[in-house]
Write a protein that holds these residues in place. Structure first.
Motif, short mmCIF file in Angstrom:
data_model
loop_
_atom_site.label_atom_id
_atom_site.label_comp_id
_atom_site.label_asym_id
_atom_site.label_seq_id
_atom_site.Cartn_x
_atom_site.Cartn_y
_atom_site.Cartn_z
N PRO A 1 0.83 -1.21 0.00
CA PRO A 1 0.00 0.00 0.00
C PRO A 1 0.86 1.26 0.00
O PRO A 1 2.08 1.20 0.23
CB PRO A 1 -0.79 -0.12 1.31
N SER A 2 0.24 2.38 -0.24
CA SER A 2 0.96 3.66 -0.18
C SER A 2 1.48 3.89 1.23
O SER A 2 0.96 3.32 2.20
CB SER A 2 0.04 4.81 -0.58
N ALA A 3 2.50 4.74 1.34
CA ALA A 3 3.07 5.03 2.65
C ALA A 3 2.02 5.59 3.60
O ALA A 3 2.00 5.26 4.79
CB ALA A 3 4.23 6.00 2.51
N GLN A 4 1.13 6.44 3.10
CA GLN A 4 0.09 7.00 3.97
C GLN A 4 -0.84 5.92 4.49
O GLN A 4 -1.21 5.92 5.67
CB GLN A 4 -0.71 8.05 3.21
N GLU A 5 -1.19 4.96 3.63
CA GLU A 5 -2.03 3.85 4.08
C GLU A 5 -1.31 3.01 5.13
O GLU A 5 -1.94 2.54 6.09
CB GLU A 5 -2.41 2.97 2.89
N VAL A 6 -0.01 2.83 4.95
CA VAL A 6 0.75 2.03 5.90
C VAL A 6 0.77 2.71 7.27
O VAL A 6 0.52 2.08 8.30
CB VAL A 6 2.19 1.80 5.39
N ILE A 7 1.07 4.00 7.29
CA ILE A 7 1.11 4.71 8.57
C ILE A 7 -0.28 4.77 9.20
O ILE A 7 -0.42 4.67 10.42
CB ILE A 7 1.70 6.12 8.38
N ASP A 8 -1.32 4.89 8.39
CA ASP A 8 -2.68 4.82 8.93
C ASP A 8 -2.95 3.46 9.56
O ASP A 8 -3.64 3.36 10.58
CB ASP A 8 -3.70 5.08 7.82
N LEU A 9 -2.38 2.41 8.98
CA LEU A 9 -2.53 1.07 9.56
C LEU A 9 -1.80 0.98 10.89
O LEU A 9 -2.33 0.40 11.85
CB LEU A 9 -2.00 0.02 8.58
N TYR A 10 -0.60 1.55 10.97
CA TYR A 10 0.11 1.62 12.26
C TYR A 10 -0.79 2.26 13.31
O TYR A 10 -0.93 1.75 14.43
CB TYR A 10 1.38 2.45 12.12
N LYS A 11 -1.38 3.40 12.96
CA LYS A 11 -2.19 4.13 13.94
C LYS A 11 -3.44 3.34 14.32
O LYS A 11 -3.81 3.30 15.50
CB LYS A 11 -2.55 5.51 13.36
N SER A 12 -4.06 2.68 13.36
CA SER A 12 -5.29 1.94 13.67
C SER A 12 -5.00 0.75 14.56
O SER A 12 -5.86 0.34 15.35
CB SER A 12 -5.96 1.49 12.37
N LYS A 13 -3.80 0.20 14.47
CA LYS A 13 -3.42 -0.94 15.31
C LYS A 13 -2.69 -0.51 16.58
O LYS A 13 -2.24 -1.35 17.35
CB LYS A 13 -2.53 -1.91 14.52
N GLN A 14 -2.58 0.79 16.79
CA GLN A 14 -1.94 1.36 17.98
C GLN A 14 -0.48 0.90 18.12
O GLN A 14 0.00 0.62 19.22
CB GLN A 14 -2.73 1.01 19.25
N ILE A 15 0.21 0.87 16.99
CA ILE A 15 1.64 0.54 16.97
C ILE A 15 2.40 1.85 17.10
O ILE A 15 2.32 2.71 16.22
CB ILE A 15 2.03 -0.20 15.68
N GLY A 16 3.16 1.99 18.19
CA GLY A 16 3.73 3.29 18.53
C GLY A 16 5.12 3.56 18.02
O GLY A 16 5.63 4.68 18.19
N LEU A 17 5.78 2.57 17.41
CA LEU A 17 7.15 2.74 16.94
C LEU A 17 7.31 2.07 15.58
O LEU A 17 6.66 1.07 15.29
CB LEU A 17 8.15 2.08 17.91
N THR A 18 8.20 2.62 14.75
CA THR A 18 8.50 2.02 13.46
C THR A 18 9.98 2.11 13.17
O THR A 18 10.68 2.98 13.72
CB THR A 18 7.71 2.68 12.32
N ARG A 19 10.45 1.20 12.33
CA ARG A 19 11.81 1.27 11.81
C ARG A 19 11.76 1.41 10.30
O ARG A 19 11.11 0.61 9.62
CB ARG A 19 12.62 0.02 12.18
N LEU A 20 12.44 2.43 9.77
CA LEU A 20 12.58 2.63 8.34
C LEU A 20 14.01 2.27 7.95
O LEU A 20 14.96 2.73 8.59
CB LEU A 20 12.31 4.09 7.96
N TYR A 21 14.17 1.51 6.87
CA TYR A 21 15.50 1.01 6.51
C TYR A 21 16.29 1.94 5.60
O TYR A 21 17.46 1.70 5.34
CB TYR A 21 15.39 -0.38 5.89
N TRP A 22 15.66 2.95 5.12
CA TRP A 22 16.36 3.98 4.35
C TRP A 22 15.48 5.21 4.33
O TRP A 22 14.33 5.19 4.75
CB TRP A 22 16.70 3.51 2.93
N GLU A 23 16.05 6.31 3.83
CA GLU A 23 15.31 7.55 3.77
C GLU A 23 14.20 7.43 2.72
O GLU A 23 14.46 7.26 1.54
CB GLU A 23 16.24 8.71 3.42
N LYS A 24 12.98 7.47 3.18
CA LYS A 24 11.81 7.28 2.31
C LYS A 24 10.90 8.48 2.50
O LYS A 24 10.09 8.52 3.44
CB LYS A 24 11.10 5.98 2.69
N PRO A 25 11.04 9.50 1.64
CA PRO A 25 10.30 10.76 1.85
C PRO A 25 8.80 10.56 2.01
O PRO A 25 8.17 11.26 2.82
CB PRO A 25 10.65 11.57 0.61
N GLU A 26 8.20 9.63 1.23
CA GLU A 26 6.75 9.44 1.35
C GLU A 26 6.37 8.97 2.74
O GLU A 26 5.36 9.40 3.31
CB GLU A 26 6.25 8.42 0.31
#
Length: 349
Positions: free
Chosen positions: A47-72
């Motif tokens: 999914p798009s980055a915005q959809e992914v972050i929305d999924l984090y929020k809906s599942k109450q996941i408070g931390l993420t790891r990004l493996y490289w600089e991903k502006p989106e």
């Protein structure tokens, strides 16, 4: 007298309820700040980055790891209050080590330009680059990234470290107190430990009981790897171990102590279990391991060597990634399919 006693009792009960509520909220906040999920994107169907972050929020996941600089993804993270561990990719290590301006530009473009809307916690300068051809560049790159962070006066908010494989410990997790860095890794890790000790940063380590189990099935019980053992499995002096995760983390603490890093904290930058593609890689085992891992971290029990110390941990990974190599288990660590449906039920506190 009776009225006074009743009122006192009511007030005491209300106070106890309030204390209990505050304690519960404190534990929930601590758990929310200690469990994350890695956002890998080695796939062509996510999914798009915005959809992914929305999924984090809906599942109450408070931390993420990004493996490289991903502006989106960084743009989607603005204002989300999700804590971020971001990597300097391995392919940038040599340039960052030899060219301070390159490290400074990266920090300006991908950290400062998003701060404080994006809540960065750590920068992992390289992932599992030690030992190997790039190991010689890790410390130099860390120094230059750290200097750029200092120039932006963010050194108290964002810590600079590197992420290592538990393979740098050899097989010393069998007896955690004997944990030591391998001969190939120690020349690189010892000065790195000195550097992060000076700057108050943790050491980031990827901890996979799954791989330890499949490579040593005759020596390791699967219940010990899955957090399902009902009894202590390993006795190491005064410490007893009921799960392999704690044994591996404490082996790393022991290794740190042997190179002058007694005060260094550990952050588990990856841990997970595949649901398909290899030995013991089943949906049920993956659900069992990750559910128990999340519960273990959320309870803030720490490890036998560091009891009561929250082990900040990042579950690998958010999605099954169809382009990861080699094919097989590497494609099946996700908590979700690319269509955002869960691979198996799992809850976050």
């Amino acid at each position: 007298m009776y009225a006074f006693s009743t009122t006192t009792a009511m007030l005491s009960g209300m106070l106890l309820n309030l204390i209990g509520l505050l304690l519960m909220l404190t534990l929930q906040i601590a758990a929310g700040n200690s469990i994350g999920v890695c956002y890998g994107d080695s796939a062509d169907n996510l999914p798009s980055a915005q959809e992914v972050i929305d999924l984090y929020k809906s599942k109450q996941i408070g931390l993420t790891r990004l493996y490289w600089e991903k502006p989106e993804a960084l743009q989607a993270l603005r204002g989300s209050n999700i804590g971020v561990l971001i990597d300097v990719p391995n392919y940038s290590l040599q340039e960052f080590a030899t060219n301070p301006s390159a490290a400074n530009s990266w920090v300006q473009n991908y950290i400062v330009n998003y701060w404080p809307d994006v809540r960065f916690r750590y920068i992992a300068v390289g992932n599992e680059a030690i030992p190997g051809d790039l190991a010689q560049y890790v410390l130099g790159a860390m120094r230059n990234v750290y200097n750029a962070i200092v120039s932006s006066t963010l050194q108290d908010q964002i810590k600079v470290s590197t992420s290592i494989s538990s393979g740098v410990l050899g097989n010393s997790y069998h007896i955690p107190s004997q944990g030591t860095f391998t001969d190939e890794s120690r020349p690189y890790l010892e000065p790195i430990v000195q550097f992060i000790t000076t700057n108050g940063a943790p050491l980031l380590i990827n901890v996979y009981p799954y791989f330890s189990y499949i490579y040593n099935p005759n020596d390791i019980l699967i219940s010990y790897a899955l957090f399902t053992s009902q009894a202590n499995v390993v006795t190491d002096g005064q410490f007893q171990y009921q799960n392999l995760f704690d044994g591996m983390v404490d082996a790393c603490y022991s290794a740190l102590e042997k190179v002058g890093g007694s005060n260094v904290e550990i952050v588990v930058s990856e841990s997970g279990w595949p649901s398909d593609g290899g030995t013991a890689a089943t949906i049920e085992n993956a659900r069992t391991y990750n559910s128990n891992l999340i519960r273990h971290v959320a309870q803030s029990q720490g490890t036998p060597k560091r009891p009561g110390k929250v082990i900040e941990t990042y579950v690998f990974a958010m999605f099954n990634e169809n382009l990861k190599k080699p094919e097989g288990i590497e494609n099946n660590f996700g908590l979700f399919y690319p269509n955002k449906e869960p691979v198996y039920p799992i809850d976050f506190p």
